[in-house]
Design a protein around this motif. Structure first.
Motif, PDB file in Angstrom:
ATOM      1  N   HIS A  17       0.841  -1.208   0.000  1.00  0.00           N
ATOM      2  CA  HIS A  17       0.000   0.000   0.000  1.00  0.00           C
ATOM      3  C   HIS A  17       0.875   1.258   0.000  1.00  0.00           C
ATOM      4  O   HIS A  17       0.631   2.197  -0.760  1.00  0.00           O
ATOM      5  CB  HIS A  17      -0.902  -0.025   1.243  1.00  0.00           C
ATOM      6  CG  HIS A  17      -1.779   1.174   1.388  1.00  0.00           C
ATOM      7  ND1 HIS A  17      -3.008   1.281   0.767  1.00  0.00           N
ATOM      8  CD2 HIS A  17      -1.620   2.337   2.064  1.00  0.00           C
ATOM      9  CE1 HIS A  17      -3.543   2.446   1.062  1.00  0.00           C
ATOM     10  NE2 HIS A  17      -2.721   3.105   1.854  1.00  0.00           N
ATOM     11  N   ILE A  18       1.897   1.258   0.845  1.00  0.00           N
ATOM     12  CA  ILE A  18       2.778   2.428   0.949  1.00  0.00           C
ATOM     13  C   ILE A  18       3.546   2.642  -0.360  1.00  0.00           C
ATOM     14  O   ILE A  18       3.660   3.761  -0.864  1.00  0.00           O
ATOM     15  CB  ILE A  18       3.750   2.250   2.129  1.00  0.00           C
ATOM     16  CG1 ILE A  18       2.974   2.259   3.452  1.00  0.00           C
ATOM     17  CG2 ILE A  18       4.817   3.351   2.132  1.00  0.00           C
ATOM     18  CD1 ILE A  18       3.733   1.669   4.631  1.00  0.00           C
ATOM     19  N   ILE A  19       4.048   1.545  -0.926  1.00  0.00           N
ATOM     20  CA  ILE A  19       4.835   1.662  -2.161  1.00  0.00           C
ATOM     21  C   ILE A  19       3.967   2.216  -3.299  1.00  0.00           C
ATOM     22  O   ILE A  19       4.370   3.118  -4.042  1.00  0.00           O
ATOM     23  CB  ILE A  19       5.432   0.287  -2.542  1.00  0.00           C
ATOM     24  CG1 ILE A  19       6.480  -0.130  -1.494  1.00  0.00           C
ATOM     25  CG2 ILE A  19       6.059   0.326  -3.936  1.00  0.00           C
ATOM     26  CD1 ILE A  19       6.945  -1.573  -1.597  1.00  0.00           C
ATOM     27  N   ALA A 182      10.437   7.559   2.192  1.00  0.00           N
ATOM     28  CA  ALA A 182       9.325   6.663   2.509  1.00  0.00           C
ATOM     29  C   ALA A 182       9.875   5.328   2.995  1.00  0.00           C
ATOM     30  O   ALA A 182      10.804   4.782   2.394  1.00  0.00           O
ATOM     31  CB  ALA A 182       8.456   6.458   1.268  1.00  0.00           C
ATOM     32  N   PHE A 183       9.312   4.839   4.080  1.00  0.00           N
ATOM     33  CA  PHE A 183       9.812   3.609   4.705  1.00  0.00           C
ATOM     34  C   PHE A 183       8.724   2.544   4.752  1.00  0.00           C
ATOM     35  O   PHE A 183       8.021   2.407   5.749  1.00  0.00           O
ATOM     36  CB  PHE A 183      10.327   3.921   6.106  1.00  0.00           C
ATOM     37  CG  PHE A 183      11.421   4.962   6.128  1.00  0.00           C
ATOM     38  CD1 PHE A 183      12.662   4.669   5.589  1.00  0.00           C
ATOM     39  CD2 PHE A 183      11.203   6.221   6.659  1.00  0.00           C
ATOM     40  CE1 PHE A 183      13.678   5.616   5.593  1.00  0.00           C
ATOM     41  CE2 PHE A 183      12.207   7.177   6.663  1.00  0.00           C
ATOM     42  CZ  PHE A 183      13.451   6.878   6.133  1.00  0.00           C
ATOM     43  N   PRO A 184       8.578   1.789   3.670  1.00  0.00           N
ATOM     44  CA  PRO A 184       7.466   0.824   3.596  1.00  0.00           C
ATOM     45  C   PRO A 184       7.572  -0.322   4.603  1.00  0.00           C
ATOM     46  O   PRO A 184       6.559  -0.932   4.929  1.00  0.00           O
ATOM     47  CB  PRO A 184       7.567   0.272   2.162  1.00  0.00           C
ATOM     48  CG  PRO A 184       8.393   1.266   1.421  1.00  0.00           C
ATOM     49  CD  PRO A 184       9.340   1.842   2.418  1.00  0.00           C
ATOM     50  N   ILE A 185       8.786  -0.649   5.082  1.00  0.00           N
ATOM     51  CA  ILE A 185       8.876  -1.780   6.013  1.00  0.00           C
ATOM     52  C   ILE A 185       9.126  -1.296   7.441  1.00  0.00           C
ATOM     53  O   ILE A 185       9.718  -2.006   8.254  1.00  0.00           O
ATOM     54  CB  ILE A 185       9.921  -2.833   5.571  1.00  0.00           C
ATOM     55  CG1 ILE A 185      11.300  -2.200   5.389  1.00  0.00           C
ATOM     56  CG2 ILE A 185       9.489  -3.529   4.293  1.00  0.00           C
ATOM     57  CD1 ILE A 185      12.410  -3.252   5.172  1.00  0.00           C
ATOM     58  N   SER A 186       8.627  -0.100   7.741  1.00  0.00           N
ATOM     59  CA  SER A 186       8.769   0.464   9.085  1.00  0.00           C
ATOM     60  C   SER A 186       8.356  -0.501  10.185  1.00  0.00           C
ATOM     61  O   SER A 186       8.994  -0.581  11.228  1.00  0.00           O
ATOM     62  CB  SER A 186       7.886   1.703   9.216  1.00  0.00           C
ATOM     63  OG  SER A 186       8.473   2.786   8.568  1.00  0.00           O
TER      64      SER A 186
END
Lengths: 301, 639
Positions: A17-19, A182-186
């Motif tokens: 979703h973030i990506i 942006a940090f998708p795997i936060s």
């Protein structure tokens, strides 16, 4: 009752979703590719997000010229295999000044060849969003990082003035020159990453697996002699030991651990049974208290 | 205990298999500074073996240096991330912590308890399914307990754990515990919780944290961890109607056109009939496409790509839904709003709303009342300040698809963004749509704006004169109107002072009133433009955002900003109305240029300076520009 999604599937969906959100909201996104295991997961997620299309952004590796040789081989092999658009950026200015970890120390080396170099590259290609593989569980300063982390025109992070981030709605508005990391795997932990790599059979650099490698012990850390640029102190003699790496960076700054773990389950088993955190093998965190936070403010990931 | 160490050592493959089925729980901890919250989280991390030896060494040395436990391990020190906060001993932001047991992985939002940081708690609560509300057993229910409870319920959390901490300091007194629980239940009856679980604890001593405590033989409920491992969070999302907010249109080649997004609620199968909420177009789901192969069914929470049977027009921001259960679709709705910025909310000011992938300009048209977060009382108010909560009507430039937040927590939620600073200034949750939006249709007339303007041989525009008091706006506007009139053009002037005698005589000079003043003038000017008239507006209009509001009301080429750029010293020297003298003497509050800022236009279409050219010359220059812009020529309608 309908089974819920497992924790890994939920994390996967959140990252996708973030990506997608970044790709849809910015003009020139880039995915920073560090070649480590987190980057491998990030790349895998990006491929999932846009399947059957390829990810609509390039990958960029900021090369300090001191990475393990196997990392570079792996990088080039992945690029060829998956056919992604790879940008390699080296700080030529730093190269000309002969900056290196042995001659200038870890702090200056990281500053010039990594932090400065990254800023150079972002400015050069005018990227307005850059994906990174940072996780909140890695370090205390990162626990408060946003998923969309705003950076000023000079790439600085202001921890006191972050945009509140609610639900899965990310504020992507920036002015010209400003950018978002942006940090998708936060929300992934180290264990989640390994489990996912295992479950999805994601390729990773062989350095993560144990093998006999030439190392010397320095300041309590096992440093691998990866090439002949490494000056040996009097009395130092590389020894062949069964070692592996829990984290990858510049070889002179990355400590190996003695290990026999040669498969993914072995690695996960070792990780769960040993009790030292993964960043311990990185020298940059030890320089001074709160050092990660300082580096982040200056633009390091 | 937390991890099955034996299984890990003996059968790692068996262990990995068992971990694949783990679920995920997100919860938030709320408590004030001294309730022992950091100690509670620190202990959960500690007991789930997520503290490594190097971190432990750092923790031991920190505990000796800055610890508050007399040299014993201070779990709280594990949590505070930023250096400055560590020294102050307070957490000031939302931090996320992770731990897992064999049953579940946990994500904990750790948010501060003190007064001024309500926004952080709302942020942490937005993604949580359970709230752990800490109470110091010695103090019982405090103002902040009520506040934390209200905010968590406002954000739709249904399950609460009342963690009555520091039981060791009241000798594990059951009567006191029961009193606290009873008082809380009475208070919480007005909140929308579906379960409240009260647990007597000592986070410091470990009582009822992981294992049942021998000190509370009278308590037969679950320990904190046992409860968190088993609490059934709403499976509701899956049982609500299907919603897919389209994030991305996936079009790698001419043969593939997929619509990507995360299913926010419900489920979908190939063959299901869907409707695009905005356009009303329908089709059937062809395939559910993923990297791992096509799916037979997808459920809420999955990030998927749908292909459809028919070629219909769908773009980012559209919401796909079942034909028989469409979401609301409206441009006016009532919402509860949490304000998160130092700049106050101003009704009428243009903001951006982002709701899922839908983005639009919006205004808070009417702030109905504020809610005191401590007492839950309704209070009248014209603005919202940082950390205030209010109920407001919102109108948007384009209609949005949503469900009321209380019906579907995964829909009807939005953030509010300032158009100029880009800051996230607020968050909102839709209560319900306002039906009048669908009932009042814009009346389409046969004779339209173009026709009216064409008849007069002109293009109708707004000429917006802005500048300091005494800059010469009205003088220049008057001369421009005379010249246009002489050219046979149809004009009208709306003058700031004149309008304040009539239409706007109920408005004062507060920020909120100024915004309303501009809004009314803008709307009036817009009607004149529709009438085909060249409309001159002469208004100080000091704020960029307010001029932007007026600009946004009409078409792109219909707004011409004229900046009368006269230096403050010159204006003050002229002081035609004697206002500067009064302002300097402190007799007029909020006087632009003296005690209230004037934000210079950055991209005005026309700039004139009356200190180095006469009003006559300025007016001539403006008319020449209008000629150049094509305002004065006969303007052929496009139809």
């Amino acid at each position: 009752m309908q089974p819920n999604l497992t924790h890994l599937r939920q994390l996967e969906a959140e990252s996708i979703h973030i990506i997608r959100e970044v790709a849809a909201s910015f003009e020139r996104p880039v995915m920073l590719y560090s070649i480590g295991k987190d980057s491998s997961v990030l790349l895998h997620l990006a491929r999932k997000a846009f399947y059957p299309a390829p990810p609509p952004f390039p990958l960029m590796h900021v090369d300090t010229t001191w990475k393990f040789r196997e990392m570079i081989e792996f990088r080039d092999r992945m690029a060829a295999e998956y056919g992604f658009d790879l940008i390699v950026h080296i700080n030529q200015d730093g190269v000309e000044r002969g900056i290196g970890p042995f001659t200038h120390g870890s702090s200056l080396h990281t500053d010039v060849m990594k932090t400065e170099s990254l800023k150079q590259a972002l400015n050069k290609y005018k990227f307005d969003a850059a994906f990174g593989g940072a996780r909140r569980d890695e370090e205390k300063a990162r626990a408060k990082e946003r998923v969309f982390s705003f950076r000023t025109e000079t790439h600085r992070w202001d921890p006191k003035n972050q945009r509140p981030e609610l639900w899965d709605i990310y504020n992507a508005r920036i002015n010209k020159g400003e950018s978002i990391r942006a940090f998708p795997i936060s929300n992934w932990t180290e264990l989640d990453i390994w489990q996912y790599i295992y479950l999805e059979q994601i390729p990773i650099v062989p350095l993560y697996y144990s093998a006999k490698r030439p190392v010397v012990e320095r300041d309590g850390m096992l440093i691998m002699v990866d090439d002949d640029r490494m000056p040996l102190n009097p009395g130092e003699k590389p020894e062949m030991k069964s070692v592996r790496f829990r984290t990858l960076g510049c070889y002179p700054l990355t400590g190996a651990v003695e290990s026999e773990a040669a498969t993914l389950p072995d690695i996960i088993q070792e990780m769960l049974l040993t009790r030292s955190s993964e960043r311990q093998g990185r020298m940059i965190d030890h320089d001074q208290a709160g050092s990660m936070e300082k580096k982040k403010q200056e633009g390091y990931f | 205990m937390a991890h099955q160490s034996d299984l890990i050592a003996e059968d790692i493959l068996g262990y990995l298999k068992s971990q694949e089925e783990k679920s995920l729980l997100r919860f938030i901890t709320c408590g004030s500074v001294d309730d022992g919250k950091s100690t509670l989280i620190g202990r959960l991390l500690w007991d789930s073996k997520l503290i490594f030896e190097d971190q432990l060494a750092a923790l031991e040395s920190d505990s000796r240096k800055v610890g508050t436990q007399g040299g014993e391990i201070d779990f709280a020190l594990l949590l505070d991330g930023l250096q400055a906060e560590r020294e102050q001993g307070i957490t000031i932001d939302v931090a996320y912590r992770f731990f897992s047991t064999d049953k579940r992985k946990f994500i904990v939002a750790d948010t501060p308890g003190h007064e001024q940081y309500t926004r952080n708690m709302a942020t942490g609560a937005s993604t949580a399914d359970v709230a752990v509300i800490l109470i110091d057993a010695r103090k019982g229910i405090l103002t902040q307990t009520r506040r934390h409870s209200f905010i968590t319920s406002l954000l739709g959390i249904k399950h609460v754990v009342l963690a009555v901490n520091k039981m060791d300091l009241i000798d594990y007194d059951r009567t006191k515990f029961d009193e606290i629980v009873a008082a809380y239940q009475e208070f919480a009856a007005q909140l929308n919780y579906s379960s409240i679980t009260a647990i007597p604890l000592s986070a410091l001593r470990g009582d009822n944290m992981i294992e049942a405590s021998a000190n509370t033989p009278w308590y037969s409920g679950p320990t904190l961890l046992a409860h968190l491992e088993t609490v059934q969070v709403e499976q509701d999302a899956i049982n609500k109607p299907f919603r897919l907010p389209v994030q991305w249109v996936n079009r790698p080649n001419l043969d593939f056109r997929g619509f990507s997004g995360t299913i926010s609620s419900g489920r979908v199968k190939p063959g299901d009939e869907i409707v695009v909420t905005a356009s009303g177009q329908t089709s059937k789901v062809k395939d559910i496409v993923t990297f791992d192969g096509n799916l037979e069914e997808a459920i809420a929470g999955q990030a998927i790509t749908l292909t459809l049977e028919d070629e219909i027009d769908i773009s980012r921001g559209d919401v796909l839904a079942p034909v028989e259960a469409k979401p609301d679709f409206a441009d006016q709705f009532e919402a509860r709003i949490i304000w998160m910025h130092e700049d106050h909310l101003l009704p009428g000011r243009p903001y951006i709303i982002k709701m899922g992938a839908q983005v639009t300009n919006a205004q808070i048209s009417d702030l109905k009342y504020k809610v005191n977060v401590n007492t839950l009382e309704h209070v009248a108010g014209k603005t919202l300040e940082l950390n205030e909560v209010g109920i407001a009507n919102i109108s948007t430039d384009k209609a949005l698809a949503f469900d009321p937040y209380d019906d579907n927590r995964h829909s009807g939620r939005f953030i509010i963004i300032d158009r100029f600073t880009n800051a996230t200034v607020g968050a909102g949750m839709v209560n319900h749509s306002l039906r009048r939006a669908t009932n009042i249709k814009w009346q389409e007339m046969d004779i339209n704006k173009q026709a009216r303007a064409y008849q007069k041989g002109q293009k109708s525009v707004i000429l917006w004169f802005t500048g300091l008091s005494g800059a010469g706006k009205s003088t220049v506007a008057n001369l421009v109107e005379k010249k246009l009139h002489a050219l046979g053009k149809h004009t009208y002037t709306l003058d700031g002072d004149n309008v304040r005698h009539g239409l706007n005589k109920d408005l004062g000079f507060t920020d909120a009133d100024r915004v309303e003043n501009i809004r009314r003038v803008g709307e009036t000017a817009k009607l004149f433009v529709d009438a085909g008239v060249i409309t001159l507006v002469s208004f100080i209009s000091p704020f960029r955002s307010e001029r932007q509001l007026a600009r946004s009301l009409v078409g792109k080429d219909e707004f011409i900003e004229v900046f009368i750029d006269t230096p403050l010293e010159v204006c003050e020297q002229r002081d035609v109305k004697g206002l500067y003298k009064k302002a300097r003497a402190g007799e007029i509050a909020n006087f632009t240029g003296i005690s209230s800022p004037y934000e210079r236009p950055e991209n005005a279409e026309i700039v004139v300076n009356t200190s180095d050219q006469s009003a006559e010359e300025a007016a001539e220059a403006i008319v020449a520009k209008l000629e150049e812009f094509g305002v004065l020529g006969a303007w052929y309608p496009e139809i």
